[in-house]
Design a protein around this motif. Sequence first.
Motif, PDB file in Angstrom:
ATOM      1  N   THR A 192       0.842  -1.194   0.000  1.00  0.00           N
ATOM      2  CA  THR A 192       0.000   0.000   0.000  1.00  0.00           C
ATOM      3  C   THR A 192       0.879   1.246   0.000  1.00  0.00           C
ATOM      4  O   THR A 192       2.015   1.221   0.466  1.00  0.00           O
ATOM      5  CB  THR A 192      -0.934   0.033   1.215  1.00  0.00           C
ATOM      6  OG1 THR A 192      -1.855   1.127   1.084  1.00  0.00           O
ATOM      7  CG2 THR A 192      -0.171   0.164   2.529  1.00  0.00           C
ATOM      8  N   TRP A 193       0.327   2.328  -0.532  1.00  0.00           N
ATOM      9  CA  TRP A 193       1.016   3.626  -0.423  1.00  0.00           C
ATOM     10  C   TRP A 193       0.314   4.540   0.579  1.00  0.00           C
ATOM     11  O   TRP A 193       0.751   5.652   0.820  1.00  0.00           O
ATOM     12  CB  TRP A 193       1.074   4.309  -1.790  1.00  0.00           C
ATOM     13  CG  TRP A 193      -0.223   4.922  -2.257  1.00  0.00           C
ATOM     14  CD1 TRP A 193      -0.664   6.195  -2.016  1.00  0.00           C
ATOM     15  CD2 TRP A 193      -1.249   4.304  -3.051  1.00  0.00           C
ATOM     16  NE1 TRP A 193      -1.891   6.403  -2.606  1.00  0.00           N
ATOM     17  CE2 TRP A 193      -2.271   5.256  -3.255  1.00  0.00           C
ATOM     18  CE3 TRP A 193      -1.392   3.035  -3.618  1.00  0.00           C
ATOM     19  CZ2 TRP A 193      -3.424   4.972  -3.988  1.00  0.00           C
ATOM     20  CZ3 TRP A 193      -2.536   2.753  -4.356  1.00  0.00           C
ATOM     21  CH2 TRP A 193      -3.527   3.716  -4.531  1.00  0.00           C
ATOM     22  N   ARG A 194      -0.774   4.061   1.223  1.00  0.00           N
ATOM     23  CA  ARG A 194      -1.594   4.892   2.093  1.00  0.00           C
ATOM     24  C   ARG A 194      -1.282   4.649   3.565  1.00  0.00           C
ATOM     25  O   ARG A 194      -1.293   3.517   4.047  1.00  0.00           O
ATOM     26  CB  ARG A 194      -3.070   4.602   1.845  1.00  0.00           C
ATOM     27  CG  ARG A 194      -3.580   5.075   0.489  1.00  0.00           C
ATOM     28  CD  ARG A 194      -4.915   4.464   0.192  1.00  0.00           C
ATOM     29  NE  ARG A 194      -5.610   5.155  -0.889  1.00  0.00           N
ATOM     30  CZ  ARG A 194      -6.518   4.584  -1.666  1.00  0.00           C
ATOM     31  NH1 ARG A 194      -6.855   3.308  -1.484  1.00  0.00           N
ATOM     32  NH2 ARG A 194      -7.101   5.263  -2.624  1.00  0.00           N
ATOM     33  N   ASP A 222       5.799  -0.219   0.170  1.00  0.00           N
ATOM     34  CA  ASP A 222       5.332   1.048  -0.405  1.00  0.00           C
ATOM     35  C   ASP A 222       5.860   1.168  -1.833  1.00  0.00           C
ATOM     36  O   ASP A 222       6.920   1.736  -2.077  1.00  0.00           O
ATOM     37  CB  ASP A 222       5.820   2.211   0.455  1.00  0.00           C
ATOM     38  CG  ASP A 222       5.451   3.567  -0.116  1.00  0.00           C
ATOM     39  OD1 ASP A 222       4.614   3.624  -1.036  1.00  0.00           O
ATOM     40  OD2 ASP A 222       6.007   4.578   0.354  1.00  0.00           O
ATOM     41  N   THR A 223       5.107   0.643  -2.789  1.00  0.00           N
ATOM     42  CA  THR A 223       5.587   0.609  -4.171  1.00  0.00           C
ATOM     43  C   THR A 223       5.525   1.965  -4.864  1.00  0.00           C
ATOM     44  O   THR A 223       5.945   2.078  -6.019  1.00  0.00           O
ATOM     45  CB  THR A 223       4.783  -0.416  -4.995  1.00  0.00           C
ATOM     46  OG1 THR A 223       3.393  -0.146  -4.854  1.00  0.00           O
ATOM     47  CG2 THR A 223       5.074  -1.825  -4.525  1.00  0.00           C
ATOM     48  N   TRP A 224       5.012   2.994  -4.188  1.00  0.00           N
ATOM     49  CA  TRP A 224       4.921   4.318  -4.799  1.00  0.00           C
ATOM     50  C   TRP A 224       5.819   5.341  -4.113  1.00  0.00           C
ATOM     51  O   TRP A 224       5.545   6.539  -4.128  1.00  0.00           O
ATOM     52  CB  TRP A 224       3.459   4.773  -4.867  1.00  0.00           C
ATOM     53  CG  TRP A 224       2.700   3.931  -5.854  1.00  0.00           C
ATOM     54  CD1 TRP A 224       1.833   2.916  -5.565  1.00  0.00           C
ATOM     55  CD2 TRP A 224       2.771   3.989  -7.282  1.00  0.00           C
ATOM     56  NE1 TRP A 224       1.358   2.341  -6.721  1.00  0.00           N
ATOM     57  CE2 TRP A 224       1.912   2.982  -7.797  1.00  0.00           C
ATOM     58  CE3 TRP A 224       3.481   4.793  -8.185  1.00  0.00           C
ATOM     59  CZ2 TRP A 224       1.752   2.760  -9.165  1.00  0.00           C
ATOM     60  CZ3 TRP A 224       3.314   4.576  -9.543  1.00  0.00           C
ATOM     61  CH2 TRP A 224       2.457   3.566 -10.022  1.00  0.00           C
ATOM     62  N   TYR A 226       4.791   8.351  -1.571  1.00  0.00           N
ATOM     63  CA  TYR A 226       3.820   9.313  -2.107  1.00  0.00           C
ATOM     64  C   TYR A 226       3.045   9.978  -0.972  1.00  0.00           C
ATOM     65  O   TYR A 226       2.742  11.164  -1.027  1.00  0.00           O
ATOM     66  CB  TYR A 226       2.864   8.617  -3.071  1.00  0.00           C
ATOM     67  CG  TYR A 226       1.910   9.543  -3.768  1.00  0.00           C
ATOM     68  CD1 TYR A 226       2.324  10.310  -4.859  1.00  0.00           C
ATOM     69  CD2 TYR A 226       0.588   9.669  -3.338  1.00  0.00           C
ATOM     70  CE1 TYR A 226       1.449  11.176  -5.499  1.00  0.00           C
ATOM     71  CE2 TYR A 226      -0.293  10.534  -3.974  1.00  0.00           C
ATOM     72  CZ  TYR A 226       0.144  11.283  -5.051  1.00  0.00           C
ATOM     73  OH  TYR A 226      -0.726  12.146  -5.682  1.00  0.00           O
ATOM     74  N   SER A 241      10.970   2.286  -2.447  1.00  0.00           N
ATOM     75  CA  SER A 241      10.820   2.120  -3.885  1.00  0.00           C
ATOM     76  C   SER A 241      11.277   3.349  -4.656  1.00  0.00           C
ATOM     77  O   SER A 241      11.508   4.415  -4.088  1.00  0.00           O
ATOM     78  CB  SER A 241       9.353   1.818  -4.220  1.00  0.00           C
ATOM     79  OG  SER A 241       8.927   0.642  -3.580  1.00  0.00           O
ATOM     80  N   THR A 299      10.127   5.493  -8.224  1.00  0.00           N
ATOM     81  CA  THR A 299       9.163   5.648  -9.317  1.00  0.00           C
ATOM     82  C   THR A 299       9.469   6.844 -10.207  1.00  0.00           C
ATOM     83  O   THR A 299       8.721   7.110 -11.150  1.00  0.00           O
ATOM     84  CB  THR A 299       7.741   5.836  -8.760  1.00  0.00           C
ATOM     85  OG1 THR A 299       7.689   7.072  -8.029  1.00  0.00           O
ATOM     86  CG2 THR A 299       7.329   4.677  -7.870  1.00  0.00           C
ATOM     87  N   PRO A 323       0.655   7.433  -8.070  1.00  0.00           N
ATOM     88  CA  PRO A 323       0.161   6.063  -7.969  1.00  0.00           C
ATOM     89  C   PRO A 323      -0.826   5.693  -9.067  1.00  0.00           C
ATOM     90  O   PRO A 323      -1.661   6.491  -9.474  1.00  0.00           O
ATOM     91  CB  PRO A 323      -0.502   6.039  -6.581  1.00  0.00           C
ATOM     92  CG  PRO A 323       0.293   7.020  -5.793  1.00  0.00           C
ATOM     93  CD  PRO A 323       0.618   8.113  -6.758  1.00  0.00           C
TER      94      PRO A 323
END
Length: 274
Positions: free
Chosen positions: A84-86, A103-105, A108, A126, A128, A133
């Motif tokens: 999740t990014w949240r 956190d793949t974003w 963010y 990560s 990006t 996202p």
Amino acid sequence: MAIINRTPDSFYDQGKTWSEDLSTELALAQADEAIAQGAEIVDIGGVKAGPGDDVSAGEEIARVVPTIAAVHDKHPGVLISVDTWRAEVADAALAAGAGLINDTWAGYEPELIAVAGHYGAGYVCSHTGGATPRTRPHRVHYDDVVASVIAETTALAERAAAAGCAQELIYLDPTHDFGKNTFHGLELLRRVDELVATGWPVLMALSNKDFVGETLDRPVDQRVAGTLAATAWAAARGVAAFRAHEVKETVDIIRMTAAISGYVRPLATTRGLA
């Protein structure tokens, strides 16, 4: 790191563990199988990475938290990751038994690292290139993609450590396909030694990605061989963890590579010994 997608529209499994009533049985069965095959981390996500229907934070929590709780209850010794990014979702997931934030974003939501640190959880750092996202890359350019990855992920790692995240569970993820084209993905593998040399453990999510498909001109259901070749290359060069759909095959690749390197012994040897 085994992948459990709690989504109806995931790019690879097309909702294998999805159920309209959000029951956890299918997801728990997949986690059971992955753990039996050798997964040491189970990564549970509730939002497709690419473009698709909007999913609110509340809906994402409803999708992932009961599954996290069920897996944690049945397999208390297994590390559970939430994709999740949240920050709001991460808070609920960690309270339910997760111990790692994937956190793949790339931070963010800046509050996410603080949430992970509050729980003493791990954090995946990560890269990006500043992408929003759930967007796809478009004409992305880097003067040096590896230098950009190292700068962005190590800065996140230092923030995570300062926030109280578990030092041994802070990973750098170059994040193939996110804000990158296929040439970038190949260069990250070609120069993976530079990532490993940072001293932070490196995690790679290579499984059936578009960069594999474009390299081999293969559709998404025909990318396993290419994925495993990339995995073997990275494992031989010191990558610490792999996020994978095919757990058994990935574990075999890692074990075989480690045995060739002399780090582990063969599991069952009789040939020529009697």
